[in-house]
Design a protein around this motif. Structure first.
Motif: not given
Length: 161
Positions: A1-17, A26-34
């Motif tokens: 789960m990823l959660v943040g409360n910044d409505s203006s959040l926009k990652l830069n080109d070099s940013d990652t989470v 490892k090497n497992q596929e995940y899908r979005a639920a929400l």
């Protein structure tokens, strides 16, 4: 789960989470639920048609500001709308059964270190849904109150686990 409360959040080109899922994933596929979108929260009840992402050879699930595999809504970006102020995403393994219980059994060993709180796998594997309306518009009707909305969606929360 990823959660943040910044409505203006926009990652830069070099940013990652990155979510470290562990070598067992490892090497497992995940899908979005929400996923959060400009229109609100989109739910995906099945593997087909949901955006997907793969862990790397160490089990790391990495998100950026780019859409993944030409799917919509897979980049990390904040929004402000009637359902969310910020960002919310829940990802689950592709192929997981709907009735899978991923919680870890509680330990029965006594803790003798005089500490009040002990974090462990059993505690960390449980999810509690809470409603925080501090960052949302003030409810103008009874039906918009957080506890009323949660109660109306109890079956959906139960389905999510």
């Amino acid at each position: 789960m990823l959660v943040g409360n910044d409505s203006s959040l926009k990652l830069n080109d070099s940013d990652t989470v990155t979510l470290e899922m562990g070598a067992a994933h490892k090497n497992q596929e995940y899908r979005a639920a929400l996923l959060t979108t400009s229109d609100g929260i989109v739910t995906y009840d099945a593997d087909n048609d949901a955006p997907t992402i793969w862990t790397d050879d160490r089990g790391a699930l990495t998100f950026s500001n780019k859409e993944i595999a030409d799917q919509d809504y897979t980049s990390v970006q904040g929004f402000a709308n009637s359902q969310v102020s910020g960002y919310l995403a829940v990802w689950v393994p592709v192929g997981a059964s709907d009735d899978q219980d991923a919680r870890t059994a509680a330990l029965t060993d006594a803790n003798l270190d005089d500490k009040v709180l002990h974090s462990n796998a059993a505690l960390d594997s449980n999810l509690i849904y809470e409603g925080f309306s501090n960052f949302q518009p003030k409810a103008t009707t009874n039906d918009e109150l957080t506890n009323v909305v949660i109660a109306k969606n109890a079956n959906l929360f139960e389905k999510w686990g």
